[in-house]
Write an enzyme that holds these catalytic residues in place. Sequence first.
Site, PDB file in Angstrom:
ATOM      1  N   ASP A  14       0.866  -1.169   0.000  1.00 34.73           N
ATOM      2  CA  ASP A  14       0.000   0.000   0.000  1.00 34.73           C
ATOM      3  C   ASP A  14       0.910   1.229   0.000  1.00 34.73           C
ATOM      4  O   ASP A  14       2.062   1.155   0.456  1.00 34.73           O
ATOM      5  CB  ASP A  14      -0.883  -0.030   1.254  1.00 34.73           C
ATOM      6  CG  ASP A  14      -1.658   1.250   1.442  1.00 34.73           C
ATOM      7  OD1 ASP A  14      -2.417   1.617   0.535  1.00 34.73           O
ATOM      8  OD2 ASP A  14      -1.494   1.886   2.498  1.00 34.73           O
ATOM      9  N   ASP A  16      -0.061   5.050   0.844  1.00 30.21           N
ATOM     10  CA  ASP A  16      -0.251   6.053   1.891  1.00 30.21           C
ATOM     11  C   ASP A  16      -0.462   5.404   3.246  1.00 30.21           C
ATOM     12  O   ASP A  16      -1.380   4.604   3.439  1.00 30.21           O
ATOM     13  CB  ASP A  16      -1.450   6.934   1.543  1.00 30.21           C
ATOM     14  CG  ASP A  16      -1.281   7.600   0.181  1.00 30.21           C
ATOM     15  OD1 ASP A  16      -0.155   8.056  -0.111  1.00 30.21           O
ATOM     16  OD2 ASP A  16      -2.261   7.645  -0.584  1.00 30.21           O
TER      17      ASP A  16
END
Length: 200
Positions: A14, A16
């Site tokens: 991922d 952020d």
Amino acid sequence: MTPAGNRVKAVLFDRDGTLVHDVPHNGDPDLVRPVEGAREAVALLREHGISVGVVTNQSGVARGLISDGDVRRVNRRVDELIGPFDVWAVCPHGPDDGCHCRKPQPGMVLWAAGRVCAGPADCVVVGDIGADMEAAERAGAHGILVPNDRTRPEETAAAAHVAPDLLTAVRAVLDGPVGDRARRGPARTPTADDSPGRPV
């Protein structure tokens, strides 16, 4: 938890809150700040011949808050600071768009795995919220949660595998199971600030 180190073909991160500090709907490359250990973790995987990629929800595009170009510029900055990454998968859709790529749907994980010629079972998804773990599970991949101050306690409790930081997660991929779940650290009490700063 994961296949033996020499069987993992790809790790998909991922963006952020996992690779970089979360700036909601960020369209400014100058605001990109890697989390501690991110560059080292990605470099360690590459040294072992494991492909690395990013799978990221960016609903700010659908909301009109940022453009596709903004996302690309921020991603390039992440590549410069942490990468290079072998594959980028971006979902620009909103929560109500019904797409199959937006996490927790598995579409981005499956697409990114295919791009690096890896089966989902040979991939590990590393993220900071439950949607990342659910996307991994639905795709048939393995998931490792790396909680931060935005991770809900129930997401940490529900995750099958938890690591306190990125380097620990990567070493688990290379060396074997994360092991004792007690390493995850204490649960955090939710606050009123949880929702606005969560990746969407």
